[in-house]
Enzyme design. Structure first.
Site, PDB file in Angstrom:
ATOM      1  N   THR A  48       0.813  -1.226   0.000  1.00  0.00           N
ATOM      2  CA  THR A  48       0.000   0.000   0.000  1.00  0.00           C
ATOM      3  C   THR A  48       0.840   1.268   0.000  1.00  0.00           C
ATOM      4  O   THR A  48       0.628   2.164  -0.815  1.00  0.00           O
ATOM      5  CB  THR A  48      -0.897   0.036   1.267  1.00  0.00           C
ATOM      6  OG1 THR A  48      -1.482  -1.242   1.451  1.00  0.00           O
ATOM      7  CG2 THR A  48      -1.971   1.082   1.142  1.00  0.00           C
ATOM      8  N   THR A  49       1.801   1.342   0.938  1.00  0.00           N
ATOM      9  CA  THR A  49       2.599   2.553   1.104  1.00  0.00           C
ATOM     10  C   THR A  49       3.466   2.823  -0.127  1.00  0.00           C
ATOM     11  O   THR A  49       3.862   3.954  -0.378  1.00  0.00           O
ATOM     12  CB  THR A  49       3.460   2.440   2.381  1.00  0.00           C
ATOM     13  OG1 THR A  49       2.578   2.162   3.479  1.00  0.00           O
ATOM     14  CG2 THR A  49       4.215   3.706   2.701  1.00  0.00           C
ATOM     15  N   TYR A 111     -13.279  -4.393  -2.109  1.00  0.00           N
ATOM     16  CA  TYR A 111     -14.387  -3.999  -2.993  1.00  0.00           C
ATOM     17  C   TYR A 111     -15.483  -5.060  -3.112  1.00  0.00           C
ATOM     18  O   TYR A 111     -16.659  -4.745  -2.948  1.00  0.00           O
ATOM     19  CB  TYR A 111     -13.874  -3.587  -4.391  1.00  0.00           C
ATOM     20  CG  TYR A 111     -14.942  -3.019  -5.295  1.00  0.00           C
ATOM     21  CD1 TYR A 111     -15.565  -1.805  -5.009  1.00  0.00           C
ATOM     22  CD2 TYR A 111     -15.347  -3.708  -6.439  1.00  0.00           C
ATOM     23  CE1 TYR A 111     -16.548  -1.291  -5.834  1.00  0.00           C
ATOM     24  CE2 TYR A 111     -16.328  -3.202  -7.264  1.00  0.00           C
ATOM     25  CZ  TYR A 111     -16.933  -1.994  -6.964  1.00  0.00           C
ATOM     26  OH  TYR A 111     -17.904  -1.491  -7.779  1.00  0.00           O
ATOM     27  N   TYR A 137      -2.805  -9.983   5.351  1.00  0.00           N
ATOM     28  CA  TYR A 137      -2.871  -8.548   5.664  1.00  0.00           C
ATOM     29  C   TYR A 137      -4.333  -8.153   5.829  1.00  0.00           C
ATOM     30  O   TYR A 137      -5.094  -8.139   4.869  1.00  0.00           O
ATOM     31  CB  TYR A 137      -2.195  -7.745   4.547  1.00  0.00           C
ATOM     32  CG  TYR A 137      -2.166  -6.241   4.742  1.00  0.00           C
ATOM     33  CD1 TYR A 137      -2.397  -5.643   5.988  1.00  0.00           C
ATOM     34  CD2 TYR A 137      -1.879  -5.399   3.671  1.00  0.00           C
ATOM     35  CE1 TYR A 137      -2.359  -4.270   6.152  1.00  0.00           C
ATOM     36  CE2 TYR A 137      -1.829  -4.019   3.823  1.00  0.00           C
ATOM     37  CZ  TYR A 137      -2.074  -3.458   5.054  1.00  0.00           C
ATOM     38  OH  TYR A 137      -2.030  -2.090   5.219  1.00  0.00           O
ATOM     39  N   ARG A 142      -9.262  -0.128   4.531  1.00  0.00           N
ATOM     40  CA  ARG A 142      -8.991  -0.026   3.102  1.00  0.00           C
ATOM     41  C   ARG A 142      -9.798  -1.016   2.273  1.00  0.00           C
ATOM     42  O   ARG A 142     -10.091  -0.758   1.107  1.00  0.00           O
ATOM     43  CB  ARG A 142      -7.498  -0.275   2.821  1.00  0.00           C
ATOM     44  CG  ARG A 142      -6.623   0.891   3.220  1.00  0.00           C
ATOM     45  CD  ARG A 142      -5.162   0.656   2.846  1.00  0.00           C
ATOM     46  NE  ARG A 142      -4.373   1.827   3.219  1.00  0.00           N
ATOM     47  CZ  ARG A 142      -4.206   2.893   2.451  1.00  0.00           C
ATOM     48  NH1 ARG A 142      -4.778   2.952   1.259  1.00  0.00           N
ATOM     49  NH2 ARG A 142      -3.472   3.908   2.874  1.00  0.00           N
ATOM     50  N   LYS A 166      -0.341  -9.433   9.188  1.00  0.00           N
ATOM     51  CA  LYS A 166      -0.193  -8.003   9.450  1.00  0.00           C
ATOM     52  C   LYS A 166      -1.589  -7.525   9.825  1.00  0.00           C
ATOM     53  O   LYS A 166      -2.486  -7.453   8.988  1.00  0.00           O
ATOM     54  CB  LYS A 166       0.337  -7.276   8.204  1.00  0.00           C
ATOM     55  CG  LYS A 166       0.454  -5.765   8.406  1.00  0.00           C
ATOM     56  CD  LYS A 166       0.886  -5.060   7.116  1.00  0.00           C
ATOM     57  CE  LYS A 166       0.918  -3.554   7.311  1.00  0.00           C
ATOM     58  NZ  LYS A 166       1.224  -2.816   6.077  1.00  0.00           N
ATOM     59  N   ILE A 208       5.077  -3.621  10.537  1.00  0.00           N
ATOM     60  CA  ILE A 208       5.404  -3.168   9.182  1.00  0.00           C
ATOM     61  C   ILE A 208       5.045  -1.688   9.189  1.00  0.00           C
ATOM     62  O   ILE A 208       3.878  -1.312   9.173  1.00  0.00           O
ATOM     63  CB  ILE A 208       4.655  -3.972   8.115  1.00  0.00           C
ATOM     64  CG1 ILE A 208       5.132  -5.434   8.140  1.00  0.00           C
ATOM     65  CG2 ILE A 208       4.897  -3.368   6.722  1.00  0.00           C
ATOM     66  CD1 ILE A 208       4.359  -6.381   7.254  1.00  0.00           C
TER      67      ILE A 208
END
Length: 293
Positions: A48-49, A111, A137, A142, A166, A208
């Protein structure tokens, strides 16, 4: 069960861009070497980052190759590979270049909001498609879906190469439930800088980290103090970061940490649409706190 090697300070690596929006490989190189010299225990790339949804296949391969060549096996590398089309993720696992990569970070499908059974079957299929260790994760903010502790524990028991999660649900109760019921070697890794201190106190093996891009030495010190049961000293560092934690995410991630890294002279303050840089007021406040630190 495979052993988890992703412990301590993991860096959720940003992707630096030049002023005209191209990937800035020179800045990326400087950033990776800075992490390696300042306490990073492992790197997490193309997640993501790293603004991965906006990168081309060629850019992703170039970033992966650059990081692998720089790291030279000194720390483990975890690479993002997830999505909301199970067949497409499996195809990527079977055809992509995994040379030099030590594990896969796979996000909950976003989604299309699968049920808990759907999440279980999705991750089971992914685990069966690779021999690499898999770190789940869970980031409901998100993805729109929370993977419940029971589903995580079920996957931990049924899939030998699912080595950890995570966890970024924001729920310490959920973290506790996973730690209590999962197999002994299954690892919980914090996915939220602000909750890392209490999560490690509960039994998480590391983080993380987003803020670690800019301040790896300090964040790494906090973790090491906790691992040594020096909680009061660790808490002081945690509280020093409290204001920064909220500032880093107020305008979205990685806008905050990119503003901080640009203040430090590491990168240009450039993101790819649909993401945009932080507001001027946020950037000014980040600058003030950095000076205090």
């Amino acid at each position: 069960m495979a052993r988890n090697i992703f412990k301590g300070l993991g860096i959720a690596l940003v992707t630096p861009f030049t002023a005209d929006g191209a990937v800035d490989y020179n800045a990326l190189k400087r950033l990776v070497l800075f992490q390696l010299d300042n306490g990073a225990d492992f790197l997490c790339i193309l997640a993501t980052t790293g603004e991965t949804p906006t990168l081309t296949a060629e850019e992703k391969q170039n970033i992966k190759q650059l990081v692998v060549e720089l790291v030279k096996g000194r720390v483990p590398i975890l690479m993002g590979c997830g999505g909301n089309n199970t067949a497409a993720v499996i195809e990527e696992l079977k055809t992509a270049d995994w040379h030099g990569i030590d594990g896969i970070l796979s996000v909950c499908p976003y989604y299309n909001k699968p049920s808990q059974e759907g999440l279980y079957q999705h991750f089971k299929a992914i685990a069966n498609a690779t021999s690499l260790p898999v770190v789940l994760y869970n980031v409901p903010g998100r993805t729109g879906i929370n993977m419940k502790a029971q589903t995580t524990v079920r996957l931990a028991n049924d899939c030998p190469n699912i080595v950890g999660i995570k966890e970024a649900s924001g729920s310490l109760e959920q973290v506790d439930e996973i730690l209590k019921n999962a197999p002994k070697d299954f690892a919980v890794i914090s996915g939220d800088d602000a909750l890392t201190y209490p999560m490690v106190a509960c039994g998480a093996v590391g983080v993380i980290s987003v803020i670690g891009n800019a301040l790896p030495r300090e964040f790494s010190k906090m973790l090491r103090l906790e691992f040594n049961n020096e909680f009061a000293a660790a808490r002081k560092i945690h509280h020093k970061f409290t204001d920064l934690f909220s500032l880093l995410f107020v305008d979205g991630n990685p806008a905050g940490v990119k503003a901080m890294l640009s203040e430090m002279g590491f990168i240009e303050n450039v993101l790819r649409l649909p993401l945009v840089p932080t507001r001027i007021t946020t950037k000014q406040r980040i600058s003030e706190i950095l000076k205090e630190l």
